[in-house]
Design a protein around this motif. Structure first.
Motif, PDB file in Angstrom:
ATOM      1  N   MET A  76      -6.592  -4.801   6.852  1.00  0.00           N
ATOM      2  CA  MET A  76      -5.510  -5.400   6.079  1.00  0.00           C
ATOM      3  C   MET A  76      -6.069  -6.456   5.132  1.00  0.00           C
ATOM      4  O   MET A  76      -6.910  -7.260   5.531  1.00  0.00           O
ATOM      5  CB  MET A  76      -4.476  -6.036   7.017  1.00  0.00           C
ATOM      6  N   LYS A  77      -5.583  -6.440   3.884  1.00  0.00           N
ATOM      7  CA  LYS A  77      -5.999  -7.406   2.882  1.00  0.00           C
ATOM      8  C   LYS A  77      -4.777  -8.130   2.344  1.00  0.00           C
ATOM      9  O   LYS A  77      -3.757  -7.493   2.043  1.00  0.00           O
ATOM     10  CB  LYS A  77      -6.728  -6.707   1.737  1.00  0.00           C
ATOM     11  N   LEU A  78      -4.886  -9.443   2.197  1.00  0.00           N
ATOM     12  CA  LEU A  78      -3.811 -10.246   1.633  1.00  0.00           C
ATOM     13  C   LEU A  78      -3.977 -10.324   0.124  1.00  0.00           C
ATOM     14  O   LEU A  78      -5.055 -10.648  -0.385  1.00  0.00           O
ATOM     15  CB  LEU A  78      -3.842 -11.655   2.210  1.00  0.00           C
ATOM     16  N   LEU A  79      -2.884 -10.067  -0.606  1.00  0.00           N
ATOM     17  CA  LEU A  79      -2.889 -10.094  -2.061  1.00  0.00           C
ATOM     18  C   LEU A  79      -1.827 -11.062  -2.554  1.00  0.00           C
ATOM     19  O   LEU A  79      -0.786 -11.243  -1.912  1.00  0.00           O
ATOM     20  CB  LEU A  79      -2.584  -8.704  -2.629  1.00  0.00           C
ATOM     21  N   ARG A  80      -2.077 -11.658  -3.717  1.00  0.00           N
ATOM     22  CA  ARG A  80      -1.038 -12.455  -4.375  1.00  0.00           C
ATOM     23  C   ARG A  80      -0.766 -11.824  -5.727  1.00  0.00           C
ATOM     24  O   ARG A  80      -1.696 -11.585  -6.509  1.00  0.00           O
ATOM     25  CB  ARG A  80      -1.472 -13.916  -4.520  1.00  0.00           C
ATOM     26  N   GLY A 102       4.193 -14.171  -8.199  1.00  0.00           N
ATOM     27  CA  GLY A 102       4.259 -15.181  -7.150  1.00  0.00           C
ATOM     28  C   GLY A 102       4.453 -14.633  -5.757  1.00  0.00           C
ATOM     29  O   GLY A 102       4.326 -15.375  -4.780  1.00  0.00           O
ATOM     30  N   ALA A 103       4.784 -13.353  -5.636  1.00  0.00           N
ATOM     31  CA  ALA A 103       4.978 -12.743  -4.319  1.00  0.00           C
ATOM     32  C   ALA A 103       3.637 -12.449  -3.661  1.00  0.00           C
ATOM     33  O   ALA A 103       2.601 -12.350  -4.327  1.00  0.00           O
ATOM     34  CB  ALA A 103       5.804 -11.463  -4.453  1.00  0.00           C
ATOM     35  N   TRP A 104       3.684 -12.289  -2.348  1.00  0.00           N
ATOM     36  CA  TRP A 104       2.500 -11.909  -1.588  1.00  0.00           C
ATOM     37  C   TRP A 104       2.611 -10.457  -1.160  1.00  0.00           C
ATOM     38  O   TRP A 104       3.709  -9.927  -0.958  1.00  0.00           O
ATOM     39  CB  TRP A 104       2.346 -12.790  -0.351  1.00  0.00           C
ATOM     40  N   GLY A 105       1.470  -9.821  -1.020  1.00  0.00           N
ATOM     41  CA  GLY A 105       1.453  -8.443  -0.571  1.00  0.00           C
ATOM     42  C   GLY A 105       0.283  -8.200   0.362  1.00  0.00           C
ATOM     43  O   GLY A 105      -0.553  -9.081   0.570  1.00  0.00           O
ATOM     44  N   VAL A 106       0.252  -7.009   0.915  1.00  0.00           N
ATOM     45  CA  VAL A 106      -0.895  -6.593   1.704  1.00  0.00           C
ATOM     46  C   VAL A 106      -1.336  -5.209   1.245  1.00  0.00           C
ATOM     47  O   VAL A 106      -0.534  -4.413   0.746  1.00  0.00           O
ATOM     48  CB  VAL A 106      -0.596  -6.561   3.224  1.00  0.00           C
ATOM     49  N   GLU A 107      -2.611  -4.951   1.411  1.00  0.00           N
ATOM     50  CA  GLU A 107      -3.159  -3.628   1.135  1.00  0.00           C
ATOM     51  C   GLU A 107      -3.671  -3.035   2.432  1.00  0.00           C
ATOM     52  O   GLU A 107      -4.405  -3.693   3.183  1.00  0.00           O
ATOM     53  CB  GLU A 107      -4.291  -3.705   0.118  1.00  0.00           C
ATOM     54  N   PRO A 128     -10.603  -9.693  -5.126  1.00  0.00           N
ATOM     55  CA  PRO A 128      -9.196  -9.533  -5.471  1.00  0.00           C
ATOM     56  C   PRO A 128      -8.244  -9.837  -4.318  1.00  0.00           C
ATOM     57  O   PRO A 128      -7.045  -9.946  -4.520  1.00  0.00           O
ATOM     58  CB  PRO A 128      -9.111  -8.055  -5.851  1.00  0.00           C
ATOM     59  N   ALA A 129      -8.786  -9.985  -3.100  1.00  0.00           N
ATOM     60  CA  ALA A 129      -7.942 -10.155  -1.916  1.00  0.00           C
ATOM     61  C   ALA A 129      -8.628 -11.078  -0.936  1.00  0.00           C
ATOM     62  O   ALA A 129      -9.844 -11.311  -0.998  1.00  0.00           O
ATOM     63  CB  ALA A 129      -7.682  -8.798  -1.250  1.00  0.00           C
ATOM     64  N   ILE A 130      -7.825 -11.630  -0.030  1.00  0.00           N
ATOM     65  CA  ILE A 130      -8.357 -12.317   1.143  1.00  0.00           C
ATOM     66  C   ILE A 130      -8.292 -11.338   2.306  1.00  0.00           C
ATOM     67  O   ILE A 130      -7.228 -10.791   2.601  1.00  0.00           O
ATOM     68  CB  ILE A 130      -7.532 -13.568   1.492  1.00  0.00           C
ATOM     69  N   VAL A 131      -9.428 -11.125   2.945  1.00  0.00           N
ATOM     70  CA  VAL A 131      -9.437 -10.290   4.140  1.00  0.00           C
ATOM     71  C   VAL A 131      -9.493 -11.220   5.347  1.00  0.00           C
ATOM     72  O   VAL A 131     -10.493 -11.911   5.557  1.00  0.00           O
ATOM     73  CB  VAL A 131     -10.627  -9.321   4.157  1.00  0.00           C
ATOM     74  N   PRO A 132      -8.410 -11.285   6.128  1.00  0.00           N
ATOM     75  CA  PRO A 132      -8.453 -12.124   7.334  1.00  0.00           C
ATOM     76  C   PRO A 132      -9.635 -11.738   8.217  1.00  0.00           C
ATOM     77  O   PRO A 132     -10.005 -10.567   8.319  1.00  0.00           O
ATOM     78  CB  PRO A 132      -7.110 -11.823   8.017  1.00  0.00           C
ATOM     79  N   GLY A 144     -15.845  -4.015   2.586  1.00  0.00           N
ATOM     80  CA  GLY A 144     -14.681  -4.415   3.343  1.00  0.00           C
ATOM     81  C   GLY A 144     -13.723  -5.320   2.612  1.00  0.00           C
ATOM     82  O   GLY A 144     -12.608  -5.565   3.091  1.00  0.00           O
ATOM     83  N   ILE A 145     -14.133  -5.840   1.451  1.00  0.00           N
ATOM     84  CA  ILE A 145     -13.259  -6.751   0.697  1.00  0.00           C
ATOM     85  C   ILE A 145     -12.791  -6.104  -0.597  1.00  0.00           C
ATOM     86  O   ILE A 145     -11.599  -6.087  -0.898  1.00  0.00           O
ATOM     87  CB  ILE A 145     -13.962  -8.098   0.398  1.00  0.00           C
ATOM     88  N   GLY A 146     -13.714  -5.548  -1.376  1.00  0.00           N
ATOM     89  CA  GLY A 146     -13.321  -4.904  -2.611  1.00  0.00           C
ATOM     90  C   GLY A 146     -14.197  -5.319  -3.777  1.00  0.00           C
ATOM     91  O   GLY A 146     -15.319  -5.799  -3.594  1.00  0.00           O
ATOM     92  N   VAL A 147     -13.646  -5.142  -4.978  1.00  0.00           N
ATOM     93  CA  VAL A 147     -14.376  -5.404  -6.216  1.00  0.00           C
ATOM     94  C   VAL A 147     -13.650  -6.461  -7.018  1.00  0.00           C
ATOM     95  O   VAL A 147     -12.454  -6.345  -7.311  1.00  0.00           O
ATOM     96  CB  VAL A 147     -14.521  -4.116  -7.052  1.00  0.00           C
ATOM     97  N   LEU A 148     -14.364  -7.519  -7.371  1.00  0.00           N
ATOM     98  CA  LEU A 148     -13.879  -8.579  -8.241  1.00  0.00           C
ATOM     99  C   LEU A 148     -14.427  -8.308  -9.639  1.00  0.00           C
ATOM    100  O   LEU A 148     -15.634  -8.343  -9.847  1.00  0.00           O
ATOM    101  CB  LEU A 148     -14.341  -9.944  -7.725  1.00  0.00           C
TER     102      LEU A 148
END
Length: 279
Positions: A1-5, A9-14, A184-188, A270-274
């Motif tokens: 699970m990845k946290l997205l903003r 202004g909303a938050w999402g998950v991938e 692009p995301a925060i991975v807990p 595990g995190i992605g591409v910035l």
């Protein structure tokens, strides 16, 4: 699970099945980062429980910087053994710490302007620690509980300011506008695995210029959080750039610096591409 903003202004998950808006799970609100971090254990349970009932977004959302502005941007130098060797430097006996000004924080796809007063803007791919709960003088064994997760970072550096000015202007050379892209995301942390066993690379215009692994860390994330918390209070939303692997432009022969039109991509397993463009 990845946290997205999202930009709205909303938050999402991938998840492997797609990207989801979790506003409903959060109570149809857009809580600030500190609220999410403070309540993460219960929020995570609610997200995992309700995700099967949500529909993934059909249109890719525009992503914002996942880290709020205003926190501390702490950085570690020479934290990869292979980079220290590349630089001809001794292995440091304690973490080498500097910082970047808050105004240089930006997110994925943001344009990074090249300053007119620098001709040696360099790239540095980094794993970034995201602090989730207040940490002050914590032990190494307790440090991990204060980490919410990890993201990709790009420690953009004007070498002619960092090293070529009188006295060495590290702070200024690291702090031009948008010189700290993250995302692009925060991975807990519980969804990432071992942060000391991640491949990390950087490409410029598709060419791989850095390619290493966090196995080369000299100081682990827990050691860094413990060390830094002995000097300053770490707060939710503070981030720690953990150092860069070898292959930086300054150390190449011939040297290679960023130019207008370059596209830089930091990729961490595990995190992605910035991805950011320079102009």
């Amino acid at each position: 699970m990845k946290l997205l903003r999202f930009k709205n202004g909303a938050w999402g998950v991938e998840s492997p099945l797609g990207i989801y808006d979790i506003s409903h799970v959060l109570g149809n609100s857009s809580p600030d980062f500190a609220a999410i971090a403070a309540n993460w254990p219960s929020l995570k349970e609610r997200i995992v429980e309700q995700l099967p009932r949500l529909s993934p977004l059909t249109t890719p959302p525009e992503l914002d910087c996942p880290i709020p502005s205003g926190g501390k941007l702490l950085c570690i130098g020479l934290n990869y053994r292979d980079h220290a060797l590349e630089s001809g430097m001794d292995i440091p006996s304690e973490p080498v710490v500097f910082n970047k000004l808050a105004g240089c924080l930006c997110g994925p796809e943001c344009v990074v302007p090249l300053p007119a007063c620098s001709q040696q803007v360099d790239y540095e791919a980094e794993l970034v620690i995201v602090i989730g709960t207040r940490a002050w003088q914590v032990s190494e064994s307790d440090a991990e509980q204060h980490i919410l997760g990890y993201t990709c970072g790009h420690d953009v550096s004007a070498r002619d300011w960092q090293l070529g000015r009188p006295g060495g202007q590290w702070l200024l050379g690291k702090s031009f506008p948008n010189f700290a892209p993250v995302g692009p995301a925060i991975v807990p942390k519980e969804f990432l695995g071992d942060p000391q066993n991640l491949s990390i690379s950087l490409r410029v215009n598709g060419e791989t210029l850095q390619d290493s692994s966090t196995r080369e860390f000299i100081y682990s994330p827990s050691q860094l959080v413990s060390f830094l918390s002995g000097v300053t209070v770490l707060e939710p939303g503070d981030i720690i750039f953990t150092g860069t692997p070898p292959g930086v432009g300054m150390a190449r022969k011939p040297q290679r610096f960023l130019r207008a039109g370059d596209i830089a991509e930091v990729e961490i397993a595990g995190i992605g591409v910035l991805r950011n463009r320079f102009e």
